[in-house]
Design a protein around this motif. Structure first.
Motif: not given
Length: 78
Positions: A58-78
């Motif tokens: 979760e990236v709140a509206p008051n968070a700035e400059g967040v990168t990697g909020n996708d599969d490069s940053g965190i991904r589900l492994i099965k």
């Protein structure tokens, strides 16, 4: 933005196993970013998310400059 609680944070190569395994009345996230600036997520994984995980990050509206909020940053492994 108010003064951030954290500035210049790297969250890298963590493994979150079975986050939130029980149902909760208030579902949420594995990582919540509020009042932060310049946060990088990289190479993190999670497995078997429980019923209370809405999304990985979760990236709140008051968070700035967040990168990697996708599969490069965190991904589900099965």
């Amino acid at each position: 933005m108010n003064t951030p609680w954290a500035d210049g944070v790297n969250i890298t190569h963590n493994r979150f196993n079975d986050p939130s395994p029980l149902p909760l009345t208030d579902p949420g996230y594995i990582i919540s970013l509020h009042n932060v600036r310049q946060v990088t997520l990289k190479g993190n994984t999670y497995s078997h998310p429980g019923p209370s995980v809405v999304r990985a990050v979760e990236v709140a509206p008051n968070a700035e400059g967040v990168t990697g909020n996708d599969d490069s940053g965190i991904r589900l492994i099965k």
